[in-house]
Scaffold this active site. Structure first.
Site, PDB file in Angstrom:
ATOM      1  N   CYS A 112     -18.896 -39.791  -0.340  1.00  0.00           N
ATOM      2  CA  CYS A 112     -18.507 -38.523   0.385  1.00  0.00           C
ATOM      3  C   CYS A 112     -19.530 -38.102   1.223  1.00  0.00           C
ATOM      4  O   CYS A 112     -19.445 -37.582   2.262  1.00  0.00           O
ATOM      5  CB  CYS A 112     -18.247 -37.459  -0.868  1.00  0.00           C
ATOM      6  SG  CYS A 112     -17.503 -37.851  -2.231  1.00  0.00           S
ATOM      7  N   ASP A 113     -20.755 -38.535   0.859  1.00  0.00           N
ATOM      8  CA  ASP A 113     -21.965 -37.864   1.476  1.00  0.00           C
ATOM      9  C   ASP A 113     -22.920 -38.933   2.280  1.00  0.00           C
ATOM     10  O   ASP A 113     -23.803 -38.478   3.064  1.00  0.00           O
ATOM     11  CB  ASP A 113     -23.101 -36.944   0.443  1.00  0.00           C
ATOM     12  CG  ASP A 113     -22.155 -35.979  -0.114  1.00  0.00           C
ATOM     13  OD1 ASP A 113     -21.228 -35.584   0.252  1.00  0.00           O
ATOM     14  OD2 ASP A 113     -22.342 -35.794  -1.425  1.00  0.00           O
ATOM     15  N   CYS A 144     -22.186 -38.562  -5.223  1.00  0.00           N
ATOM     16  CA  CYS A 144     -20.755 -39.192  -4.645  1.00  0.00           C
ATOM     17  C   CYS A 144     -21.331 -39.846  -3.344  1.00  0.00           C
ATOM     18  O   CYS A 144     -21.332 -39.322  -2.362  1.00  0.00           O
ATOM     19  CB  CYS A 144     -19.592 -38.166  -4.293  1.00  0.00           C
ATOM     20  SG  CYS A 144     -18.273 -39.091  -3.396  1.00  0.00           S
TER      21      CYS A 144
END
Length: 309
Positions: free
Chosen positions: A141-142, A138
């Site tokens: 997300c990261d 992701c």
């Protein structure tokens, strides 16, 4: 449980993504009592998308806002929600379907399977070990953790292209690795990436190994045309090579295809009467937010028709 006073829902919906929540909205609007059973996060995969720009009538919205609006809409109409892991479905002689979760059961006149899909892995050495330490599925997300560093994105579809575009704003260098010689994703994103100085395409290439002690340090790549192997120094690898369904627990009650997707066409009707499939978990050509929402509506109305006899 199981006594005559047991609450019976009209529609039990397994999965709280776009398809599941749309099904709840349509079910409640048709006067049916629905329950959405979700094992992890309401909203599904779209919640991790920072910017959704392909949903008709909404020029731009974050995935999390889109999902929360859907959930709010469904619950305000009276849909019930529970956060539990489904373990299976049993069909009683009366025709009532019993959805079993860890520790509970829900009696329903009809069921909609809207379980979505999960990220497909590369299956290369150290991928599992270094997940969370440079290996990610992701980018949104990261990606922030890799500001100013060199990273790789693996994949050739729209998700991989979007990930590369997102990461290019934070990372020093983004290598986009694809096993074919051209991308499958949206052409306009490819064009935008071509114009970015810090994005480099590495085509006809696969990842053979991920190297790193405590975290990702480099990749071993294999050029499919020349057969040559070489190293690529990166701090992170974002894997976007497709998705796999999680329908094994339903294999004894509905038919699945060879890849594990529930056999159901545009009518969302499965091989089992009273059980419907909506969204990415079913056999289909296009898996998008719009098709998930469409499936949710179709499946809910099909369930209403089934209940009416």
């Amino acid at each position: 449980m199981g006594n005559s006073a047991e609450k019976i829902y009209d529609i039990g919906i397994i999965g709280g993504g776009t398809a599941g929540m749309t099904a709840a909205i349509y079910g409640q609007r048709a006067g049916k009592q629905t329950v959405i059973i979700e094992g992890s996060t309401f909203g599904g995969q779209i919640t991790s998308s920072p910017n959704v720009e392909n949903y008709p009538g909404i020029a731009s919205v974050s995935g999390s806002e889109f999902s929360m609006n859907l959930l709010d809409q469904a619950t305000k109409l009276g849909a019930e929600t529970v956060m539990e892991q489904v373990t299976g479905i049993v069909d009683e002689e009366s025709g009532i379907k019993v959805i079993h979760t860890t520790g509970k059961e829900y009696h329903c006149r009809s069921v909609i399977l809207a379980t979505g899909v999960t990220h497909r892995h590369l299956g290369v050495p150290n991928e599992e070990r270094l997940t969370g330490a440079g290996v990610s599925y992701c980018a949104t997300c990261d990606g922030m953790f890799f500001r100013g560093r060199d990273v790789a994105v693996v994949g050739g579809g729209s998700t991989a292209l979007q990930d590369a575009e997102f990461l290019a704003d934070y990372c020093r260098k983004v290598y986009l690795i694809h096993r074919r010689d051209e991308f499958r994703g949206e052409e306009n994103i490819v064009k935008r990436l071509e114009e970015k100085e810090n994005v480099e395409f590495i085509l006809s290439t696969t990842v053979r190994d991920i190297i790193g002690d405590q975290a990702v340090e480099r990749l071993i790549l294999n050029n499919k045309k020349t057969g040559k192997e070489y190293k690529l120094e990166v701090s992170g690898i974002f894997i976007a090579v497709g998705h796999i369904p999680q329908n094994e627990i339903f294999a004894d009650i509905v038919k699945l295809d060879e890849n594990g997707f529930i056999l159901a066409s545009e009518d969302c009707i499965t091989s089992h009467p009273g059980i419907f499939a909506a969204g990415d978990c079913r056999t289909k050509e296009v898996r998008q937010l719009t098709t998930a929402a469409a499936d949710g509506a179709v499946a809910a109305l099909a369930a209403c028709k089934y209940i009416a006899g």
